[in-house]
Write an enzyme that holds these catalytic residues in place. Structure first.
Site, short mmCIF file in Angstrom:
data_model
loop_
_atom_site.label_atom_id
_atom_site.label_comp_id
_atom_site.label_asym_id
_atom_site.label_seq_id
_atom_site.Cartn_x
_atom_site.Cartn_y
_atom_site.Cartn_z
CG ASP A 260 -39.07 -37.31 -3.20
OD1 ASP A 260 -38.85 -37.68 -1.89
OD2 ASP A 260 -38.24 -36.99 -4.14
CD GLU A 297 -38.78 -35.22 1.32
OE1 GLU A 297 -38.01 -35.44 2.08
OE2 GLU A 297 -39.02 -35.76 0.13
#
Length: 615
Positions: A260, A297
């Site tokens: 993330d 990401e």
């Protein structure tokens, strides 16, 4: 590097290790089945350790820094009673795996499926996912990507408030439940990816500062205290985080991890934490004899994310391609440009196909600066593309999915644009059948001040988007319940039609040699008129060609077929009768076979695909 946590050694023996470099004393407090307080011994590098007899799997324990108060283990493998109470000993060797023949899948062959465990089924557990795996496999989905499952407070959360990176969420089914799910997936040819969060830890139940300098005030994270990757005592923090991917791969047999928001991690050390993780995972790959994938990401729009450390990169196998989503979405939804002010031109979608990043050094109004670097030439399998994910729906005030924002013809266009691309596609749970339930942001905190802060934070966030309505209360049970899928819809009406459409596209992607080619030398897109796009794909040897024609307008669009081949065979027509909900008055039929340079009428909001043939 030392491994923290409670490592069960067998026969009732367990070795407890905790990192607390500035503590003078550490007590291990065993609370069940027998209450014992035992002093731990220094073991170098700020670690304290103790081997204990009669500490069987399931034994509950705390640590007592400086002997003052009970805290759960920062490296706990299981929090059976939530984030505030005792940790539990886990015997990872006790589970009998059934996937000894599983060797994983090539990354370029994956069709990823992001799902949230709590809302994917009415039960909201790992076990409840298993009966649905057959239908996912029949659709062509061969990889699920779980949103974070590290232990978070309560039972309702997206997972990005996790506070125990090594513990599997108790309300989902804990360690055993996740292992059973992974085994069941591998038995059906489905890989398993997990979303992990190393840019922050959640606030409630976060007791790491009671043990040592896990956090730093030199940097700020948008979501909480920044982890200390480069300051004093950072070696222990780096070990705590870099050992975590190995833990998931080794003990849960995962195939890949999605990291993330890697841009929110700041590390000014000589060896970046991402490089360190890459190196350690590569060593584990050699030991396990199978590929272990790392995807990111990233907000950098930089090719260094997927370059190897030897080439000055971070070493990720692939990164999420937000620019593809933004460029496509704004062409599908007329209101899209209100959300993505720097998108809206067909040339941007062309660039997304040809290069990857749309913003590659240009001035970006949203950021008020130049942004990005060129990704031209980077193969398609280094990017994960999507039309929808948890953020795209969850960060809208009403939690709308694309299926609520645009009509069926546009949904077919979106699916084809993604699945005929050279990128590794990701679907968000329910997208394959146009699920219409919202996907809201939800939490179940117990701290009243934190609940208030979340509510106010969401209101302020959405005020900046100028939404006409306020988001629902993230703490309310109803917000969570309304986000659950209506799986039964996939069998009826437009939902069944779109499910079949996705199946057809995935089948083509998996069986046609051209659609399996990921080299950017084999991909070329260009604009047709002002609202059309031609995507030309070919095998690397140039022997086979496909042309995909997209019309994003509500009027017919004329386009000549290219002269790369004397004839072209129609393979896909989104306006064909079998892809319509109801009979329509017949228009000009699309020819099954046509000569090069012949003008083709692309119907409104349609996609056609032709294969090069012979005379």
């Amino acid at each position: 590097m030392k491994k923290a946590g409670a490592i069960y050694l067998g026969h009732g023996r367990c070795r407890f290790t905790v990192w607390a470099p500035e503590k003078q004393q550490m007590l291990l407090h065993l609370v069940h089945p027998e209450d014992r307080k035992l002093p731990m011994q220094p073991d170098g590098g700020g670690y304290l350790t103790l081997e204990v007899e009669a500490a069987y799997p399931g034994t509950r324990y705390f640590y007592m820094p400086d002997g003052k108060r009970d805290y759960p283990d920062p490296a706990s493998f299981h929090q059976p009673d939530g984030v505030h109470l005792a940790s539990a000993v886990v015997d990872h060797a006790a589970y009998t795996w059934q996937d000894s023949n599983w060797r994983g899948l090539p990354f370029q062959d994956l069709v990823l499926y992001e799902l949230h465990v709590g809302t994917f089924t009415p039960e909201g557990t790992f076990a409840a996912i298993i009966p649905r795996l057959e239908e996912l496999a029949e659709t062509g989905i061969n990889a699920i990507e779980l949103m974070p499952v590290a232990q978070f407070p309560g039972s309702r959360n997206w997972g990005y408030d996790g506070v125990y990176p090594y513990a599997v969420q108790n309300s989902y089914g804990g360690p055993e439940g996740l292992k059973l799910l992974v085994d069941a997936c591998h038995a059906r040819g489905i890989a398993v990816f997990l979303d992990v969060v190393y840019n922050h830890l959640g606030p409630e139940g976060n007791y790491l500062s009671q043990f040592g300098p896990y956090f730093t005030d030199h940097y700020k994270s948008p979501w909480g205290d920044a982890l200390n990757f480069d300051g004093g005592w950072s070696d222990g923090v780096r070990s705590y985080i870099s050992e975590n991917p190995l833990y998931w791969f080794e003990h849960y047999h995962l195939d890949g991890l999605r990291f993330d928001a890697i841009h929110a991690v700041i590390d000014n050390g000589a060896v970046h934490i991402w490089e360190q993780i890459h190196q350690q995972v590569k060593k584990l790959e050699q030991r396990l004899g199978r590929r272990l994938y790392l995807t990111a990401e990233s907000d950098y729009n930089s090719p260094r994310v997927v370059k190897t450390p030897e080439m000055g990169g971070f070493g990720f196998d692939a990164q999420w391609l937000d620019d593809f989503h933004h460029a496509l979405y704004v062409l599908l939804d007329k209101k899209g440009q209100e959300r993505y002010i720097d998108f809206g031109k067909m040339e941007q979608l062309v660039k997304a196909y040809n290069d990857g990043f749309v913003h590659s050094g240009e001035y970006v109004s949203f950021r008020k600066r130049r942004h990005g670097a060129s990704s031209a030439g980077i193969p398609g399998d280094r990017f994960v593309a999507f039309n929808l994910n948890h953020d795209q729906a969850g960060n809208r005030a009403k939690g709308e999915r694309l299926s609520v924002l645009v009509n069926t013809e546009r949904l077919k266009l979106a699916a084809a644009a993604l699945l005929l691309s050279p990128y590794v596609p990701l679907l968000f749970m329910g997208e394959e059948y146009a699920e219409e339930a919202p996907f809201f942001y939800f939490v179940s905190h117990s701290d009243k001040d934190l609940i208030h802060a979340v509510r106010e934070g969401r209101r302020k966030e959405f005020a900046s988007y100028k939404w006409e309505t306020e988001p629902p209360d993230a703490q309310a049970v109803e917000t969570f319940e309304s986000s659950k899928l209506h799986w039964e819809k996939r069998r009826h009406g437009k939902h069944r039609l779109l499910l079949d459409w996705h199946r057809e596209l995935i089948k083509l992607r998996r069986t046609h040699p051209v659609l399996q080619e990921v080299s950017k030398n084999s991909v070329r897109a260009h604009v047709i008129g002002s609202q059309g796009l031609m995507l030309h794909r070919q095998t690397e040897d140039g022997q086979q060609h496909l042309v995909c024609l997209f019309n994003f307008s509500e009027r017919p669009l004329s386009c000549p077929l290219p002269d790369w081949s004397p004839t072209w065979q129609l393979l896909l027509d989104s306006t064909a009768a079998k892809w319509q909900l109801r009979k329509k008055s017949p228009g000009e039929p699309i020819p099954d076979k046509e000569k090069s340079n012949a003008p083709i009428q692309i119907p409104p909001l349609a996609v056609l695909m032709f294969e090069a043939g012979q005379v």
